[in-house]
Design a protein around this motif. Structure first.
Motif: not given
Length: 42
Positions: A6-9, A11-12, A14-19
């Motif tokens: 869940i934490m990995t998902a 973070l992924v 979050l990274a995609l939304s920031a990008a």
């Protein structure tokens, strides 16, 4: 194990939304424009 997944998902996501921030902002502007058009028609 589930917590780590869940934490990995998260973070992924979050990274995609920031990008994709500019794209998301563009979609928000489009939705706002469509909502304004509907409001003007009623």
């Amino acid at each position: 194990m589930v917590r780590k997944t869940i934490m990995t998902a998260a973070l992924v996501a979050l990274a995609l939304s920031a990008a994709g921030c500019n794209t998301v902002r563009g979609v928000g502007d489009d939705l706002e424009s469509a909502a304004d058009a509907v409001d003007e028609e009623t």
